[in-house]
Design a protein around this motif. Sequence first.
Motif, mmCIF file in Angstrom:
data_model
loop_
_atom_site.group_PDB
_atom_site.id
_atom_site.type_symbol
_atom_site.label_atom_id
_atom_site.label_comp_id
_atom_site.label_asym_id
_atom_site.label_seq_id
_atom_site.Cartn_x
_atom_site.Cartn_y
_atom_site.Cartn_z
ATOM 1 N N MET A 9 -10.130 5.472 7.653
ATOM 2 C CA MET A 9 -10.562 4.807 6.429
ATOM 3 C C MET A 9 -11.099 3.404 6.742
ATOM 4 O O MET A 9 -10.691 2.770 7.712
ATOM 5 C CB MET A 9 -9.382 4.685 5.451
ATOM 6 C CG MET A 9 -8.753 6.034 5.072
ATOM 7 S SD MET A 9 -9.887 7.074 4.107
ATOM 8 C CE MET A 9 -10.300 8.335 5.308
ATOM 9 N N GLY A 10 -11.993 2.930 5.865
ATOM 10 C CA GLY A 10 -12.618 1.638 6.089
ATOM 11 C C GLY A 10 -12.096 0.530 5.212
ATOM 12 O O GLY A 10 -12.426 -0.638 5.441
ATOM 13 N N ASP A 11 -11.289 0.863 4.205
ATOM 14 C CA ASP A 11 -10.739 -0.177 3.331
ATOM 15 C C ASP A 11 -9.437 0.304 2.721
ATOM 16 O O ASP A 11 -9.065 1.482 2.830
ATOM 17 C CB ASP A 11 -11.746 -0.571 2.242
ATOM 18 C CG ASP A 11 -12.199 0.623 1.416
ATOM 19 O OD1 ASP A 11 -11.345 1.275 0.794
ATOM 20 O OD2 ASP A 11 -13.420 0.906 1.413
ATOM 21 N N ASN A 12 -8.736 -0.607 2.051
ATOM 22 C CA ASN A 12 -7.429 -0.282 1.482
ATOM 23 C C ASN A 12 -7.517 0.753 0.374
ATOM 24 O O ASN A 12 -6.657 1.634 0.259
ATOM 25 C CB ASN A 12 -6.768 -1.552 0.942
ATOM 26 C CG ASN A 12 -6.389 -2.515 2.045
ATOM 27 O OD1 ASN A 12 -6.196 -2.108 3.189
ATOM 28 N ND2 ASN A 12 -6.283 -3.793 1.703
ATOM 29 N N ASN A 51 -2.563 -1.504 14.982
ATOM 30 C CA ASN A 51 -2.370 -0.056 14.845
ATOM 31 C C ASN A 51 -1.126 0.413 15.590
ATOM 32 O O ASN A 51 -0.562 -0.300 16.424
ATOM 33 C CB ASN A 51 -3.573 0.690 15.395
ATOM 34 C CG ASN A 51 -4.777 0.685 14.466
ATOM 35 O OD1 ASN A 51 -5.835 1.183 14.820
ATOM 36 N ND2 ASN A 51 -4.645 0.119 13.266
ATOM 37 N N THR A 63 -8.042 4.671 15.541
ATOM 38 C CA THR A 63 -9.405 5.154 15.290
ATOM 39 C C THR A 63 -9.910 5.914 16.512
ATOM 40 O O THR A 63 -10.553 6.974 16.392
ATOM 41 C CB THR A 63 -10.335 3.977 14.968
ATOM 42 O OG1 THR A 63 -9.914 3.370 13.747
ATOM 43 C CG2 THR A 63 -11.777 4.435 14.821
ATOM 44 N N SER A 110 -9.675 3.204 -0.094
ATOM 45 C CA SER A 110 -9.862 4.559 0.417
ATOM 46 C C SER A 110 -8.623 5.044 1.169
ATOM 47 O O SER A 110 -8.291 6.239 1.141
ATOM 48 C CB SER A 110 -11.092 4.628 1.320
ATOM 49 O OG SER A 110 -10.986 3.703 2.385
ATOM 50 N N PHE A 111 -7.892 4.132 1.825
ATOM 51 C CA PHE A 111 -6.655 4.499 2.516
ATOM 52 C C PHE A 111 -5.626 5.017 1.509
ATOM 53 O O PHE A 111 -5.037 6.088 1.691
ATOM 54 C CB PHE A 111 -6.107 3.283 3.271
ATOM 55 C CG PHE A 111 -4.863 3.542 4.078
ATOM 56 C CD1 PHE A 111 -4.946 3.915 5.407
ATOM 57 C CD2 PHE A 111 -3.598 3.394 3.512
ATOM 58 C CE1 PHE A 111 -3.802 4.146 6.162
ATOM 59 C CE2 PHE A 111 -2.451 3.622 4.249
ATOM 60 C CZ PHE A 111 -2.552 3.998 5.578
ATOM 61 N N ARG A 132 0.840 -1.206 0.000
ATOM 62 C CA ARG A 132 0.000 0.000 0.000
ATOM 63 C C ARG A 132 0.869 1.248 0.000
ATOM 64 O O ARG A 132 0.606 2.210 -0.739
ATOM 65 C CB ARG A 132 -0.932 0.007 1.215
ATOM 66 C CG ARG A 132 -2.049 -0.997 1.164
ATOM 67 C CD ARG A 132 -3.141 -0.699 2.191
ATOM 68 N NE ARG A 132 -2.701 -0.844 3.561
ATOM 69 C CZ ARG A 132 -2.743 -1.982 4.241
ATOM 70 N NH1 ARG A 132 -3.178 -3.091 3.650
ATOM 71 N NH2 ARG A 132 -2.365 -2.024 5.506
ATOM 72 N N THR A 149 -5.411 6.386 9.280
ATOM 73 C CA THR A 149 -5.558 5.006 9.727
ATOM 74 C C THR A 149 -6.594 4.267 8.904
ATOM 75 O O THR A 149 -7.420 4.883 8.220
ATOM 76 C CB THR A 149 -5.948 4.953 11.223
ATOM 77 O OG1 THR A 149 -5.827 3.596 11.686
ATOM 78 C CG2 THR A 149 -7.391 5.394 11.452
ATOM 79 N N ARG A 150 -6.526 2.929 8.982
ATOM 80 C CA ARG A 150 -7.558 2.065 8.408
ATOM 81 C C ARG A 150 -8.100 1.230 9.542
ATOM 82 O O ARG A 150 -7.402 0.368 10.077
ATOM 83 C CB ARG A 150 -6.956 1.147 7.337
ATOM 84 C CG ARG A 150 -7.932 0.845 6.208
ATOM 85 C CD ARG A 150 -7.736 -0.531 5.631
ATOM 86 N NE ARG A 150 -8.653 -1.493 6.278
ATOM 87 C CZ ARG A 150 -8.724 -2.781 5.961
ATOM 88 N NH1 ARG A 150 -7.923 -3.290 5.060
ATOM 89 N NH2 ARG A 150 -9.578 -3.576 6.588
ATOM 90 N N THR A 151 -9.328 1.514 9.941
ATOM 91 C CA THR A 151 -9.888 0.833 11.098
ATOM 92 C C THR A 151 -10.189 -0.624 10.775
ATOM 93 O O THR A 151 -10.448 -0.990 9.627
ATOM 94 C CB THR A 151 -11.163 1.547 11.577
ATOM 95 O OG1 THR A 151 -11.524 1.062 12.856
ATOM 96 C CG2 THR A 151 -12.326 1.321 10.631
#
Length: 700
Positions: free
Chosen positions: A632-635, A590, A619, A637-638, A522, A607-609
Amino acid sequence: MTDVSGTDIASTLQKLGELLQRGANEEAAQSATMARRQFPVSAELIRLHGVALLRLGRRREAQVALNRAAELAPDNVELQCNLASLAMADGRTGAAIERLQKALTRTPGHPALLQALGTAYMSTGQHAQGRDAFAQALKSMPQHPAIRLNLAGAEMELGRLAEAETLVRQVLQQAPDADVAHAMLGHLLHMQRRPKDAAASLLRAGKLAQGNVQYVFQAALMLDEAEDLAGAHDAFADALARAPGSVPITGQLLFARRRLYRWKDIDALSQRVIRAVSEGETGIHPFAFLCEDTDAALQLRCAKTYAALIEGQVSAFRQQLNLRHTVPLPDAPIRVGLLAEGFHETAVSHHLAGLIEALGDSDLDVHLFATTPDDGSAIRRRLAAAATLHDASALNRAQVASLIHGAGIEVLFDLNGYRSHGNAELMSLRAAPVQVGWLGYTGSSGAPWMDYLLTDKIVLPHELREHVSEKVIRLSRCQQPNDPDRIQAQPPSRAACGLPETGVVFACLQETQAINPAMFARCMLILQQVPDSVLWLLAGPADADERLRRAASALDIAPERIVFMPRMPYADYLARYAHVDLYLDTLPVNSRATASDALRAGCPVLTRTGETMASRTVTSLLHHLGLPELIMGDNTSFIGMATELGNHPEALVALRRHLQQQRSTNPLFDIKGFAADFRRVVRTVSARYRIGRPPTDVDV
């Protein structure tokens, strides 16, 4: 079946002895049965019959035979030792001790009886009596290495390490190739905080006893502790080659490879570890397991399995230690203990210092129990000035537990949990009546000796509650204390940090195990889409940095775009966030303390929760700062948000300005408010204990 001579008892006994020596126990039992018809009053024949029956698991018949032999030959030392061993195996250690003491009145000073008596005493925690018995036995047989090693073991338990080491080295002069002596020396050196030397002794033992995988495994753990991770990795690999099916070794090898960025075949190892936990196999360390991409249910299962293993090892000793707790009077001050490896120059200490100082104005009597030595640092002095600090670094676990119990601690917080080298085992001794997990291990202990877990409503939402074995205390604020007055040095120039003069600086100053192949990929995608940007990482052990540079090249990123920060004093490290434009958080674990450091320094964190406690700590930080747009909720969007911010420096400047303003006004950095909530937590759990109510969930 071996024929038994009807006329020669000596020949019969010799043949039985040979059968037992080569493990032909069934044949020995049958031969003894036949022989007893012809020699019904031979005590030695009946004794050997009992030994054969015992080896076959026919304990009741063995007991009858040995008792009959004892009637015929009450002064037979070997027989008395056999009966004592049988009593100990049945859990009747007191009866074994009594039998051996009576035998010694008939045969004073006999080394075999004294040896057996010493072993019985040691099994009940009567180490001083065990030492005395072994010492008397050694006087009778000064050249016997096993007795000398047993005496050394007793001296170890009594904390007399120098005396124990002298005894072990004497054995090694007599028998240089005694693997047991090399192994004991290794454990002695480890107790003296010499893990590198300890590992060398255990590796020597492992060479002498190729079939003993535990020697090599223990050596690997000690090399890991000595921060020779490359050496530890090789020792773990050697141990696994000797025992390919070992679950504990597989788990430790996987954890070592993650920290060294040795990612080849790591997915196969991970699958083996996850499958082992799923099937309830023992030996996977819960802290290492947090790095695997699993769910909260499996993390709890891992913790429960590991805790059950500890419980099985310590339950009898805990009963012997018998640390009873007296309920304080209703108006008595509450004595609070905090147990940690980290009361020195560590991030944990810097985060806690403001809280401990703020609690100085409360009615709590705060005690800190440090299991690592005084490093002479300013933060250690600051903590010692703010609370009663006990240096427990030279004590064994039982002694630390006795120290905590003797201090009258009512509520004990474990700040390390499974993250430490031995806090779980120490907490299992029940040094305090109310025990709380907090900070170090972000998950449930799964342990019956832990009453509460202190967390917050974001890290532990209602849907994850079922995956926590303790009662939970959930703060409405962030569970992590964030001292706003952490000392920060003057930042050096970008060039002095190894950074280019221009370009966006992304950072992830996490420990190496948190940066897995998916996380790194990523980051490389982000660098590809943000021209001239660099990624700043914490320097890793051994050749880890070079491995990561090669991994970057394989993903078409110039290796010089990966910059490494060496280890340095906390204030100097904190100053370097002045050059970081965006901190990139990790998953499934995290960043926690480092993310808090970044935010404290005014550096935004992305962060990606996730769906576990360990993946929700940042988070929580961002939620309480009012920055949900950085969660963020997914890769996809991160990566998209990091790229967007990286290509719009003005947005990063605005975020930094917002964070600098929040530092003086946001509740996240209100250490006095945190101290007030912490005091409410302690008073609540103390009140329930004092009125005889069991632990229960608490929202503060």
